[in-house]
Design an enzyme around this catalytic site. Structure first.
Site, PDB file in Angstrom:
ATOM      1  N   HIS A  58     -13.767 -28.126  -6.026  1.00 54.00           N
ATOM      2  CA  HIS A  58     -13.055 -29.162  -6.789  1.00 54.00           C
ATOM      3  C   HIS A  58     -13.488 -30.563  -6.386  1.00 54.00           C
ATOM      4  O   HIS A  58     -13.358 -31.503  -7.153  1.00 54.00           O
ATOM      5  CB  HIS A  58     -11.538 -29.016  -6.592  1.00 54.00           C
ATOM      6  CG  HIS A  58     -10.978 -27.749  -7.159  1.00 54.00           C
ATOM      7  ND1 HIS A  58     -10.877 -26.587  -6.418  1.00 54.00           N
ATOM      8  CD2 HIS A  58     -10.514 -27.448  -8.387  1.00 54.00           C
ATOM      9  CE1 HIS A  58     -10.357 -25.636  -7.181  1.00 54.00           C
ATOM     10  NE2 HIS A  58     -10.133 -26.122  -8.380  1.00 54.00           N
ATOM     11  N   GLY A  59     -13.949 -30.711  -5.165  1.00 53.76           N
ATOM     12  CA  GLY A  59     -14.369 -32.024  -4.683  1.00 53.76           C
ATOM     13  C   GLY A  59     -14.490 -31.990  -3.167  1.00 53.76           C
ATOM     14  O   GLY A  59     -13.763 -31.239  -2.508  1.00 53.76           O
TER      15      GLY A  59
END
Lengths: 468, 337
Positions: free
Chosen positions: A309-310
């Site tokens: 996601h990051g």
């Protein structure tokens, strides 16, 4: 850019879908490619070039693997392809997290598609795709570019090839339309309303009471589901209208009675991807280390789900929390399961219902606890919320009802609808069939469109998973 | 041609949605709740204007309409005071609202005539009229006035109309459960009393920006703020020329007609902006339909401006005095036949 929630997008979709079925079969793959590149170019021509470069790399690597004469060459090519594509994700995710770079739209999704293709070709040379037009349309396919689902190459190629000889499929078009309408309703009428209320709490969480904060944390999960499942329905619906079935992403996740089961029902295209290309190969490698190896594999897998996601601490913690929950669940299930060869004694019905209900609630609570880190922009924000929930810092006196008129009622209604949808919308199909003699399908859809036209909040718009 | 079943279903569902939306437009509403839809926005003065018209028993002799330039540039109490000093008693109400768009100004005037009898209408005019409708029109206008507009294809027509079903559903719900929507179905004198009526004095927050009317801004700062009017594109000019004359012209006609029908006189007040001696495009038309008060000389005085397009307290006081003097003359004339 044309947004999946904009009426203009659907006018354009109707036109391009008509165009697809009017065109001779041999042009349809090229048509899908032009549409997809056109859609992407509206966001950024520069990032389109990046996607084309990644696609050409995977295409070349695929052909290289298929033509390679030695195993070592095939391994080298596979590693080059996977490394190059993963490198692109890592560079941009790190740049985004640490230097505020703009993340190319759908980078994680199309890169994962391409990686899966490269690995599939490595595993089976026959899955190589030599038709460049068809191949390029695979990662770029516009209904799936914003937030997936992550479709595997073979089902996609097969469907696009079949599309060349296919006439308009009435049932598929109608199913696509149904998915779009229900997806829009879930996203715009429910998810975005929840998002507005949650934003009201986010503005000053310390001014809210503990109970309201806990309810809001549950709201994070509900809002995420309504947003992402709504988006997925829209994406699958658009795909169906264009003759391509995508993989499902959700399967009644709130019915899950433990966190293991939840991951089999939530963001399925990502979890099956990681299971097939990471978890299973990893567990095969670590087999000799027994339980410790398995726990390590789970931790790596979940941590990667987090950082996918990051590249932020919050996403890593989100993944690691899931790893802990997943591992504990696995150990518990091993502990309570009967010894090999023995059957579990029959469980009284009431006890089974109570256990199932408890499992569902506990799973939802565990999922929501991880959402504190997933939802918060910064680590200290998440810690602040946790400290407030556990009474380590004083709470305020405001309640969700104080956000605005009807806020508490709206929250409850939206939460109930989301829970119902997240449990697979039980009874929906039966009700639809039952009222069909009085209110035929077209009228049911018409009412849905009317509700969208009248009840969509002004703030409606972007998708949570669009940022990944 | 045979239409596939699914296409037929989709078209039928779109038709059903359209029909339901049309029916929703016919839902009755409470006009007071309609005017509360702008609460908490820049357009909140509209709600106060509605309350002034319908719930405040004081008469209205002079009604001021216009954009933020007249809201910040004309003081109703100041004008009343000057008129009183000149021996004339008149009740002045300022119905101006930020942002341009004559349709909502006409609407406020139309509303005012329902319960009051203003003898003079003060209309703020400026050198760069807007060809678009007011952004608040879709919130406060009756359904009929949104659906049937005085000229075809006004610029915001479809945008306004698209919002109508949603608005009518919300207002119908508000009639049943006002508490859940925050839209009161009864007048609250306390709220009315606490809502600012005069924006020419003190300081207040508008669109998140604090405006201090006592402020005097250096000429260099004002010059830096000045926006040069962009020349209209060919498409814009063609649209104005052939499709319609824009909301400005259409609703100015309506305003004049409304005033004429109620025998009111019109005072057009030129609202200056800093350092721009723009020419009024419709000077002859304005002079043919009312009295024109030209204030172009004010535009040279930096000390009268809070920002490049709005007067400060000093500027507003000077302009309000001028308007009061012009009104004194108009109010002393016999009623228009």
């Amino acid at each position: 850019m044309l947004n999946f929630t904009s009426p203009l997008f659907f006018v354009a979709l109707a036109l391009v879908a008509c165009g697809l079925y009017i065109l001779p079969g041999r042009w349809r793959a090229a048509y899908l490619l032009v549409l997809s590149y056109g859609f992407y170019a509206m966001v950024s021509v520069r990032f389109l070039a990046l996607m084309v470069a990644g696609s050409l790399l995977a295409y070349g690597i695929g052909i290289g693997i298929a033509n390679a004469r030695s195993d070592s060459a095939r391994v080298r090519l596979m590693l080059l392809g996977v490394g190059g594509l993963l490198g692109g994700i890592v560079v941009f995710k790190i740049g985004g997290a640490w230097h505020g770079w703009l993340l190319p739209l759908g980078l994680s999704y199309y890169s994962f598609k391409l990686i899966s293709y490269v690995i599939e070709v490595y595993w089976d040379e026959d899955s190589v795709e030599r038709d460049l037009t068809l191949f390029l349309s695979y990662p770029a396919f516009f209904p799936q570019i914003i937030s997936g689902p992550i479709q595997r190459s073979e089902p996609y190629f097969q469907q696009v090839r079949a599309l060349a000889a296919r006439r308009l499929d009435s049932a598929q078009i109608e199913e696509g339309f149904r998915l779009i309408v229900t997806g829009l309703m879930l996203k715009l009428l429910v998810g975005d309303r929840l998002a507005t209320l949650i934003a009201g709490v986010d503005a000053a969480p310390d001014s809210f009471g503990r109970i309201d904060l806990v309810v809001t944390i549950a709201g994070y999960t509900l809002q995420l589901y309504a947003d992402f499942a709504g988006y997925t329905n829209i994406a699958l619906g658009i795909g169906k209208m264009l003759g391509i079935d995508g993989p499902p992403n959700f399967n009644a996740p709130f019915l899950a009675t433990n966190i293991q089961e939840m991951w089999r029902r939530w963001h399925m295209s990502l979890t099956t991807w990681l299971t097939d290309y990471l978890f299973i190969p990893l567990t095969m490698t670590m087999r000799r280390y027994g339980l410790a190896g398995l726990l390590l594999c789970i931790t790596i897998n979940m941590a990667l789900i987090g950082v996918w996601h990051g590249f932020t601490l919050n996403y890593l913690i989100f993944g690691l929390m899931h790893a802990v929950y997943f591992s504990l669940t696995m150990l518990y299930l091993r502990y309570i399961s009967p010894p090999r060869g023995k059957k579990a004694p029959p469980e009284p019905r009431l006890r089974r219902i109570a256990r199932t209900a408890f499992g569902m609630v506990l799973t939802f609570a565990l999922m929501s606890s991880t959402q504190i880190f997933f939802h918060s922009a910064r680590f200290d924000q998440a810690i602040g919320i946790l400290r407030q929930v556990f009474g380590l810092i004083p709470s305020g006196a405001r309640s969700i009802g104080d956000i605005g008129p009807g806020a508490a009622e709206t929250f409850v209604i939206c939460a109930l609808i989301t829970v119902w949808a997240g449990c697979g919308a039980p009874g929906a199909r039966r009700l639809s069939d039952r009222i069909a003699p009085v209110a035929p399908r077209w009228l049911q859809y018409g009412v849905g469109l009317f509700l969208l036209a009248t009840l969509t909040p002004d703030s409606a718009g972007s998708f949570v998973y669009g940022q990944f | 041609m045979i239409i596939p079943r699914s296409i037929g279903t989709i078209l039928a569902s779109l038709a059903a949605a359209l029909l339901l939306s049309t029916l929703a437009c016919l839902l009755p509403d409470n006009p007071y709740q309609r005017f509360q839809l702008v609460d908490g926005t820049l357009f909140e003065p509209l709600r106060r204007g509605y309350e002034r018209i319908h719930f405040d028993p004081a008469p209205i002799d002079v009604a001021i309409i216009g954009p933020s330039k007249t809201l910040l540039g004309l003081s109703a109490p100041g004008i009343e005071h000057t008129l009183n000093q000149a021996g004339q008693t008149a009740h002045v109400a300022n119905f101006s609202v930020p942002a341009s768009g004559r349709n909502v100004e006409w609407l406020m005037l139309h509303e005012a005539y329902k319960t009051k009898s203003p003898r003079v209408i003060v209309v703020g005019v400026y050198d760069s009229p807007s060809f678009y409708g007011h952004p608040s029109f879709r919130f406060v206008a009756p359904a009929r006035d949104l659906a049937i507009q005085p000229a075809p294809l006004l610029h915001n027509y479809f945008k306004d109309l698209a919002y109508l079903p949603a608005r009518q559903v919300l207002l119908t719900f508000a009639r049943v459960a006002p508490g859940l929507t925050g839209l009161r179905d009864h007048f609250d004198p306390a709220t009315y009393a606490n809502t600012r009526a005069d924006f020419t004095t003190g300081s207040f927050v508008m669109e998140g920006k604090t405006i201090n009317m006592a402020l005097t801004v250096p000429a260099a700062v004002l010059a830096g703020q000045t926006v040069v009017e962009q020349k209209a594109t060919l498409l814009e000019r063609l649209t104005r020329r052939f499709v319609n004359r824009g909301d400005e012209a259409v609703y100015m006609d309506q305003i004049v007609r409304e005033a004429d029908a109620h025998h009111s006189r019109i005072l057009f007040v030129f609202m200056p902006v800093y350092n721009r001696k723009g020419e009024l495009a419709d000077r002859a038309w304005l002079m043919a339909h009312g009295t024109l008060l030209d204030n172009a000389d004010i535009s040279d005085h930096a000390e009268y401006f809070e920002n490049w397009e709005h007067l400060n307290h000093t500027g507003a006081t000077i302009l309000s005095d001028r308007v009061a003097k012009a009104l004194a003359k108009l109010l002393s004339e016999p009623a228009k036949s």
